[in-house]
Design a protein around this motif. Structure first.
Motif, short mmCIF file in Angstrom:
data_model
loop_
_atom_site.label_atom_id
_atom_site.label_comp_id
_atom_site.label_asym_id
_atom_site.label_seq_id
_atom_site.Cartn_x
_atom_site.Cartn_y
_atom_site.Cartn_z
N THR A 72 44.97 -20.99 31.00
CA THR A 72 45.64 -21.87 30.15
C THR A 72 44.74 -22.35 29.16
O THR A 72 45.28 -22.82 28.18
N GLU B 146 49.87 -25.12 30.26
CA GLU B 146 50.91 -24.61 29.22
C GLU B 146 52.39 -24.87 29.82
O GLU B 146 52.46 -24.95 30.86
N ASN C 148 48.53 -26.64 26.08
CA ASN C 148 47.81 -25.57 25.07
C ASN C 148 49.06 -24.51 24.93
O ASN C 148 50.06 -24.53 25.98
N LYS C 149 49.29 -23.87 23.78
CA LYS C 149 50.39 -22.65 23.81
C LYS C 149 51.65 -23.55 23.66
O LYS C 149 52.74 -23.10 24.29
#
Lengths: 157, 299, 105
Positions: free
Chosen positions: B14, B198, B226-227
């Motif tokens: 992640t 994520e 994240n992402k």
């Protein structure tokens, strides 16, 4: 799962035990092999002769050829993997090459036989009842512990 | 006393390392304080990859003590077997057999106490190393590196943490993925935990596991997504429902991902990424100031 | 010749237990006298090392053959060391009695 014949092995062990009684030779150390050959033998084709001759390639000889000429290991590494000394490895390797050369030149069949090899873990399968089992070294019998069938094969887990 | 931040996540991949390394970079920039990065992912420590000029300056061997039974002295009384909580000792009186199974042994030493015959002694068995790298900072990057095949992650992390000085103001632990013992060991003495996740079903599932774990150990934590931009919105719903602190979001960009893959995490950071981290760092700063204040008054 | 068959219960009609270390019961069967007895597996629910402990028990009992559904790596190692034959049966719906009948054939 790869399965292969044990018939020849049983013949061999009968012969060798008979031999022990007569001559009591030095005990041969078992050679460790990683996997048995994936075939029972090779046959030449396009040959006129109907002579049914063959050479017997032992499992440890097959393993030696594989380690040295297929996996390209040096003899020391290969001998360590098989649990034998380097000179012994060299002897087995030499014997394997001569047998293959003999088969090629004299158009003989190659048959693989068990020899003095042992699998990393010795497991067998019964061809009749499909029980899987080990055979401890102190037992003589080579029959299925469940149905007593003699039709057993080694398996590589 | 140092302020310890653990960067963890239930799911692997992640961006724990991305976040840990960036936090180290931006916190150092912003607070100008005495800070150390500690890579606790002992099975695959890779923080060092993102410091291209890192030089290994020290290495210490870490060993586990495994008991060994002297068959000549052993009376096969099986007292050690009874003491062993982990069933790591096999003693069979009928065949005079006694052996310690090192893969089950936790090196607790109970069998040494149990044995009245002095038949048990300990031998050191290496489980890994603690490495230090000079990364052009006040403090070296510390990492644990587990020997292949060893199952003593937790023990190595414990040793690694002993090598972190009390004098350091902020310590960042980069945790291994998951929610098992090594992760708990990395979390247990942290003051704050950052969960990196994520917005995917996998990220959501494993975040739930992690939140349950942290509720159990009663540690304050916040989440970094994240992402961001991938997947769906389920994770935001969970965060809202549970009242979890959202520290920030790092947008998903292909360029940044390839940047990372090339090992260039800290050079030419894209504007939007660096903005995200600056925002996260300012939120953390408040926490750190409160912590320092509290500790100051306690004194 | 002592043979052990892993069993889910304390009688011959009980289903064959496919676990070794964590089997509920062990049926000890004597292939010579055709007598059977049952012992409870004290280690069925320990947190770790069940296979090792059960293997230890087998060695203590002087068993020569064990019939079960599978053996873990640590149990295998110990049983191999003490030359105990391991037999794996994978059929579902087997009762201990069925296995004994097969042995007697």
């Amino acid at each position: 799962m790869r399965i292969f014949s044990l018939d020849l092995y049983r013949e061999y062990s009968l012969l060798s035990s008979a031999y022990i009684i007569i001559a009591m030779p030095r005990r041969r150390r078992l050679r460790k092999i990683v996997a048995p050959p994936g075939f029972r033998g090779y046959k030449p084709y396009g040959v006129n002769s109907s002579k049914n001759e063959s050479v017997e390639l032992l499992y440890e000889e097959y393993e030696a050829i594989k380690l040295a000429d297929y996996d390209l290991m040096n003899h020391l590494e290969a001998s360590e993997l098989m649990g034998i000394s380097r000179p012994t490895f060299a002897r087995i390797y030499e014997s394997a090459r001569r047998k293959i050369a003999l088969a090629l030149v004299e158009t003989k069949e190659i048959k693989t036989t068990y020899g003095n090899a042992w699998m990393d873990k010795n497991w067998f399968i019964c061809k009749d009842c499909y029980a899987r089992f080990t055979i401890p070294i102190n037992t003589r019998s080579h029959e299925c512990p469940i149905c007593k069938s003699g039709e057993i094969e080694t398996i590589k887990q | 006393m140092s302020y310890k931040i653990t960067v963890a996540s239930g799911k692997g991949g992640t961006g724990k390392t991305t976040v840990a390394v960036n936090l180290f970079h931006f916190l150092k920039d912003r607070l100008n304080s005495n800070i150390q990065l500690v890579d606790c992912d002992v099975e695959e420590p890779n923080d060092v990859i993102f410091f291209p000029n890192a030089v290994k300056i020290n290495q210490e061997k870490v060993s586990q003590f495994i008991p060994e039974i002297d068959i000549k002295k052993c009376t096969f009384c099986r007292k050690c077997v009874e003491y062993c909580e982990f069933n790591a000792i096999v003693v069979i009186p009928t065949v005079s057999f006694a052996e310690v199974n090192s893969s089950l042994c936790h090196s607790c030493g109970a069998c040494l106490v149990a044995c009245g015959e002095n038949a048990i002694s300990e031998i050191a068995q290496p489980i890994g190393h603690v490495n230090f790298y000079d990364i052009n900072s006040d403090n070296p990057l510390a990492e644990g590196n587990l020997k292949i095949g060893s199952a003593m992650q937790t023990m190595l992390i414990k040793e690694l943490k002993k090598h972190v000085s009390d004098q350091i103001e902020i310590v960042i632990y980069d945790a291994p993925p998951g929610t098992s013992c090594p992760v708990v060991e990395t979390i247990v003495d942290a003051d704050y935990i950052i969960l990196v996740t994520e917005p995917t079903p996998f990220g959501l599932h494993d975040l739930k596991l992690m939140v349950n774990l942290l509720d159990e150990v009663k540690k304050p934590f916040g989440v970094i997504i994240n992402k961001a931009g991938l997947g769906n919105n389920d994770i935001y719903e969970l965060i809202e429902k549970k009242g979890i602190e959202l520290l920030g979001e790092i947008p998903f960009t292909r360029e940044y991902a390839s940047h990372y893959a090339a090992g260039n995490l800290l050079s030419d950071i894209p504007e939007e990424i660096s903005l995200s981290f600056k925002e996260i760092v300012s939120k953390l700063e408040n926490r750190i100031i409160i912590y320092e204040g509290n500790n100051y008054f306690k004194w | 010749m002592k043979t052990v068959i892993t069993s889910e219960g304390e009688n011959l009609n009980a289903p064959f237990d496919k676990r070794f270390g964590r089997a509920a019961w062990f049926c000890i069967y004597d292939e010579g006298s055709r007598e059977s007895s049952f012992i409870k597996n004290e280690n069925a629910s320990v947190t770790g090392g069940a296979g090792t402990r059960s293997a230890e028990k087998m060695i203590e009992l002087g068993v020569t053959k064990i019939i079960s559904g599978d053996f873990g790596p640590k149990a295998k190692e110990l049983l191999e060391k003490f030359n105990i034959q391991m037999v794996i049966l994978q059929d579902d719906n087997l009762k201990v009695q069925n296995i004994i009948e097969k042995l007697n054939k």
